[in-house]
Design a protein around this motif. Structure first.
Motif, mmCIF file in Angstrom:
data_model
loop_
_atom_site.group_PDB
_atom_site.id
_atom_site.type_symbol
_atom_site.label_atom_id
_atom_site.label_comp_id
_atom_site.label_asym_id
_atom_site.label_seq_id
_atom_site.Cartn_x
_atom_site.Cartn_y
_atom_site.Cartn_z
ATOM 1 N N GLU A 161 0.848 -1.250 -0.095
ATOM 2 C CA GLU A 161 0.103 -0.051 -0.060
ATOM 3 C C GLU A 161 0.940 1.132 0.079
ATOM 4 O OE1 GLU A 161 -2.831 2.019 -0.719
ATOM 5 O OE2 GLU A 161 -3.610 0.138 -0.279
ATOM 6 N N SER A 165 0.670 4.307 -2.810
ATOM 7 C CA SER A 165 -0.075 5.552 -2.427
ATOM 8 C C SER A 165 0.828 6.819 -2.123
ATOM 9 C CB SER A 165 -1.051 5.057 -1.212
ATOM 10 O OG SER A 165 -2.051 4.408 -1.594
ATOM 11 N N THR A 168 1.399 9.873 -4.150
ATOM 12 C CA THR A 168 0.328 10.532 -4.336
ATOM 13 C C THR A 168 -0.145 11.450 -2.962
ATOM 14 O OG1 THR A 168 -0.674 9.012 -5.786
ATOM 15 C CG2 THR A 168 -2.233 10.355 -4.457
ATOM 16 N N ALA A 197 -6.118 7.694 -1.167
ATOM 17 C CA ALA A 197 -4.652 7.043 -1.022
ATOM 18 C C ALA A 197 -4.548 7.416 0.447
ATOM 19 C CB ALA A 197 -3.637 8.065 -1.838
ATOM 20 N N ARG A 200 -6.409 4.866 2.504
ATOM 21 C CA ARG A 200 -5.967 3.634 2.406
ATOM 22 C C ARG A 200 -4.675 3.244 3.187
ATOM 23 N NH1 ARG A 200 -6.663 4.156 -3.422
ATOM 24 N NH2 ARG A 200 -4.440 4.630 -3.273
#
Length: 440
Positions: A161, A165, A168, A197, A200
């Motif tokens: 993850e 992300s 971003t 993002a 998450r």
């Protein structure tokens, strides 16, 4: 003493190279108006400090009279209350608890993983292959940060993850912080991408923290150190949310700084063959064919000068502080609550501190010349009580990664393919296309 007012307003946004140059021209020009200059940020009145001596006062000798400024207030809802955004007694408490995780002895243990991760990346290179170097350095910085933070197979989802992300979050987070609140609430593609993002990453890190609590095992990584940390005065540890906030702070701060510094270092080495030759000669002499270790970093004297020069030339655009009480700087009494700005980029390119400041010159960091740099003129990691707690980790990572690459490879720019630059808080290279060539 009256405060001079800057002509015009500080331009906030824009991602093109001309706008970047206009911003830097504006902030650099402020020194012509005085040591402390009033600047309007939209409707906000701020005080811009241009003199390195006064910046040193702001950050160090009078640092206790200031807290993080309005920019950090904008970051806090997204990134939490980690070291980058917290203040006061809470910041001091957290800093005491986080510092052992990045102590010199622990960084020395991570150095082997830094060299291994770089070697694994370069093992995928093929002679004559064209690489987008900024993508390689971003991937490498994420790999190293994640290996230091998360060491078990159970952490794989978190690592995946972060890879997905983190950039971003970094780039869009700065844009969000520099735009009016109403714009951040609009259903724009960039806003939606950022919100997804950050959501998450928040969820996956909090889940990992809870699972590690249940596990109860010290895995020897940064996350275990944060989970085991206790306040020296009270014996209390961090809550799950506080651990999350510090993890996100370490990821955002560590990944961006090192990824950009590495990319620009390879760019400058390619542009300056004599500098590259000296780096290669030093790496060959110090390493003699083996992988670099922590003990080698201090021996790579010229390479460290190159890294310092990259950090000088490509720093963050500006940072802010807020006065807790009325405080005097350079004959100007700033009122309580005053928002104060300084620009590392302007300081690092001030000809009064650095001769021919736009020229890439690693020799300016030789011991004799470096001693002449005024206090406050070179602040790539800040200074004082709020200096970046991960600065040794970052500097070690950059030196080891560059040495690992330089021992085997040269990176050669493609002819007639200039590097494009995108800009938020600092200069991001884009399409830094280079051919990998084995060293003879």
């Amino acid at each position: 003493m009256p405060v001079p007012v800057a002509p015009g307003r500080l331009p906030l946004l824009g991602h093109t190279l001309p706008m970047m140059r206009e911003r830097h021209k504006f902030t650099a020009s402020l020194r012509n108006n005085g040591d402390v200059v009033r600047v309007d940020l939209g409707t906000m009145r701020t005080y811009f400090v241009t003199n390195p001596r006064l910046v040193h006062e702001l950050l160090v000798t009078k640092g206790s009279a200031f807290r993080k400024g309005a920019l950090f207030d904008k970051f806090r809802p997204f990134f939490g209350n980690g070291l980058a955004t917290s203040d006061g007694a809470f910041h001091r408490r957290q800093r005491r608890m986080v510092r052992p995780a990045l102590h010199r002895d622990r960084v020395a243990r991570y150095a082997e993983a830094m060299a291994r991760a770089t070697a694994e990346l370069t093992a995928t290179w093929r002679p004559g292959q064209v690489r987008a170097v900024e993508r390689d350095t971003q991937a490498l910085a994420v790999t190293i940060a994640c290996q230091a933070l998360f060491s078990t197979e159970l952490d794989r989802r978190a690592i995946d993850e972060v890879r997905r992300s983190i950039f971003t979050v970094i780039r869009n987070g700065m844009v969000r912080a520099l735009t009016p609140p109403l714009v951040g609430k609009l259903p724009l593609p960039g806003n939606r991408e950022f919100d997804r993002a950050i959501g998450r990453m928040r969820g996956i890190v909090l889940d990992l923290v809870r699972r590690r609590r249940e596990d109860g095992v010290d895995h020897g990584d940064l996350l275990s150190t944060l989970l085991d940390a206790q306040d020296a005065d009270t014996g209390a540890g961090m809550s799950d949310q506080q651990v999350h906030d510090e993890v996100l702070t370490l990821l955002v701060g560590g990944v961006e700084t090192t990824a950009l510094a590495l990319a620009w270092t390879f760019h400058e080495l390619a542009r300056h063959p004599e500098v590259e030759r000296r780096v290669h000669a030093e790496v060959d002499r110090v390493l003699d064919g083996r992988a670099p270790a922590f003990a080698d970093v201090g021996k790579l004297v010229y390479l460290n000068q190159v890294v310092n020069e990259v950090l000088r030339m490509y720093p963050i655009w500006f940072l802010m502080r807020r006065a807790l009480v009325p405080v005097e700087l350079g004959g100007v009494t700033l009122p309580e609550g005053a928002e104060v700005i300084f620009s590392p980029h302007a300081l690092h390119h001030d000809p009064a501190s650095f001769a021919d400041p736009h020229r890439f010159d690693p020799d300016r960091w030789s011991p004799e010349r470096a001693a002449e740099v005024p206090k406050g003129a070179f602040v790539p990691f800040g200074a004082g009580a709020r200096q970046c707690v991960g600065n040794l980790f970052a500097q070690t990572e950059i030196a080891i990664a560059v040495a690992t690459v330089a021992a085997r490879w040269r990176l050669v720019p493609l002819p007639d393919k200039p590097v494009r630059v995108k800009f938020t808080s600092t200069a991001y290279p884009s399409d830094m296309l280079m051919t990998v060539v084995p060293r003879q």
